[in-house]
Motif scaffolding. Structure first.
Motif, mmCIF file in Angstrom:
data_model
loop_
_atom_site.group_PDB
_atom_site.id
_atom_site.type_symbol
_atom_site.label_atom_id
_atom_site.label_comp_id
_atom_site.label_asym_id
_atom_site.label_seq_id
_atom_site.Cartn_x
_atom_site.Cartn_y
_atom_site.Cartn_z
ATOM 1 N N GLU A 22 0.855 -1.191 0.000
ATOM 2 C CA GLU A 22 0.000 0.000 0.000
ATOM 3 C C GLU A 22 0.892 1.244 0.000
ATOM 4 O O GLU A 22 1.858 1.315 0.763
ATOM 5 C CB GLU A 22 -0.876 -0.004 1.255
ATOM 6 N N PRO A 23 0.598 2.217 -0.880
ATOM 7 C CA PRO A 23 1.436 3.417 -0.890
ATOM 8 C C PRO A 23 1.287 4.208 0.404
ATOM 9 O O PRO A 23 0.218 4.209 1.019
ATOM 10 C CB PRO A 23 0.902 4.218 -2.091
ATOM 11 N N SER A 68 6.856 1.215 -12.675
ATOM 12 C CA SER A 68 5.814 1.836 -11.860
ATOM 13 C C SER A 68 4.426 1.361 -12.282
ATOM 14 O O SER A 68 4.258 0.753 -13.341
ATOM 15 C CB SER A 68 5.905 3.351 -11.994
ATOM 16 N N GLY A 106 0.217 5.569 -11.012
ATOM 17 C CA GLY A 106 -0.253 4.784 -9.866
ATOM 18 C C GLY A 106 -1.729 4.472 -9.781
ATOM 19 O O GLY A 106 -2.173 3.861 -8.816
ATOM 20 N N SER A 113 -1.311 7.082 -3.888
ATOM 21 C CA SER A 113 -0.917 8.274 -3.146
ATOM 22 C C SER A 113 -0.750 9.393 -4.159
ATOM 23 O O SER A 113 -0.027 9.224 -5.142
ATOM 24 C CB SER A 113 0.420 7.992 -2.467
#
Ligand code: NAP
Length: 329
Positions: A22-23, A68, A106, A113
């Motif tokens: 989890e970011p 990413s 993301g 985030s």
């Protein structure tokens, strides 16, 4: 936390939903539970890395696989906020474009985030899917429409590649003014274009808009399929050509836009996306019932649906925007 990631560039078989950490939001960031995420050319291009920009993609985003998580246009609910965040609190519904030229967006994940300044509050009546559809294409459409200055009554506008996000939002923004708009796309999208308010439509497989003899004050191009000399021929004196993307001729407009403008005595060049530019204005128009994104199909956050949405985008089968529901609200 589940995220859609790729082990390698290229085939959809390399892409799938995997467990990831989890970011953790930094001081200026908020942690968002993602409800919906749109598919954009940036996501598709970064996952393929095989177009002309492939080398750059690999340099910025990992040589053998995207390092990413992709997904730029997100809508969701704030879960927690960093210590410097002032505009949001847990529970707020937000949306925005998280894109950057170096990847790392993301949004193809259950949680992301995001910097506070990349998000705005979502209007209550706007669904998360509608919110995710708007930022990148809506903003590019708005920027392109303003490229030659404010629109004036009686102007003639053409949108090339009109059936995607930019065109289907661009027509709605253009028609807030007393202008005539022509849309160019393939036959299967022309009925939809007419229903959105395009005054004229052209099937590019049958007719080349640069050969028709008709002239325009503003040409917005999502595909950049014609050379500058052909475009200049169909621009009225003082007219503007604003390309937002595409492939074959775009490099010339990026590198030589200013020179081409001087040579043809018409404004020509690439619109560089300003993420979230006047997004609040687009929300106001939505609230007033004057602006609504066109969303094609319904996709869930599963391996099958994510791959299918990306395949559909790559094949340009979509009308308007493709949006994936990540968490039902
Ligand atoms: N400038 C920036 O900073 C920036 C930032 C982000 C994104 N972008 C770019 O912005 C663009 C996004 O546009 P979008 O979301 O509207 O794209 P899109 O959803 O992919 O729509 C493009 C449309 O063009 C049609 N098309 C394909 N070939 C064509 C041709 N030869 N002539 C006319 N139409 C053709 C496609 O349908 P058919 O294939 O059925 O014809 C499709 O309906 C992308 O090019 C992206 O790379 C730019």
């Amino acid at each position: 936390v589940k995220a859609f990631r790729a082990d390698k560039y290229g085939s959809m078989d390399f892409f799938g939903i995997k467990e990831t950490q989890e970011p953790v939001p930094k001081k200026n960031e908020v942690l968002v539970k993602v409800h919906a995420v749109a598919i954009n050319d940036w996501d598709y291009g970064y996952l393929q890395a095989n177009a002309k920009g492939g080398l750059l993609v690999r340099l910025f985003n990992g040589w053998s696989a995207p390092k990413s998580i992709l997904g730029c246009d997100v809508a969701g609910t704030v879960v927690s906020v960093g210590s410097n965040v002032r505009r949001f609190k847990p529970g707020d519904a937000v949306f925005g474009d998280l894109s950057s030229y170096t990847g790392g967006f993301g949004g193809f994940a259950e949680y992301v985030s995001a910097a506070e300044n990349r998000l705005i509050h979502k209007p209550e009546r706007m669904s998360f899917e509608q919110a995710a559809a708007i930022p990148q294409a809506g903003v590019l459409a708005l920027q392109a429409l303003l490229a030659g200055g404010p629109l004036k009554a009686g102007q003639n506008i053409l949108i090339n590649g009109a059936g995607g996000g930019v065109g289907t939002m661009g027509i709605q923004l253009a028609k807030l003014h007393d202008v005539e708009v022509t849309g160019v796309d393939s036959a299967s999208k022309l009925d939809m274009l007419r229903s959105l308010g395009f005054d004229h439509v052209i099937d590019y497989t049958k007719e080349d808009f640069t050969q028709s003899g008709k002239r325009y004050d503003l040409i917005i191009d999502a595909k950049t399929t014609r050379p500058a000399s052909s475009i200049a021929r169909v621009l009225n004196p003082g007219g503007t050509y604003a390309t937002v993307g595409g492939t074959s001729h775009m490099g010339r407009f990026i590198l030589f836009g200013k020179l081409l403008s001087l040579r043809f005595k018409k404004r020509m060049g690439l619109i560089w996306l300003k993420p979230n530019f006047e997004l609040a204005y687009l929300c106001d128009l939505f609230e007033e019932g004057k602006f609504k994104p066109v969303i094609d199909g319904s996709y869930q956050f599963t391996d099958t649906d994510m791959r299918e949405a990306l395949r559909c985008y790559g094949a340009a089968e979509h009308k308007g925007k493709l949006v994936v529901t990540v968490a039902n609200s």
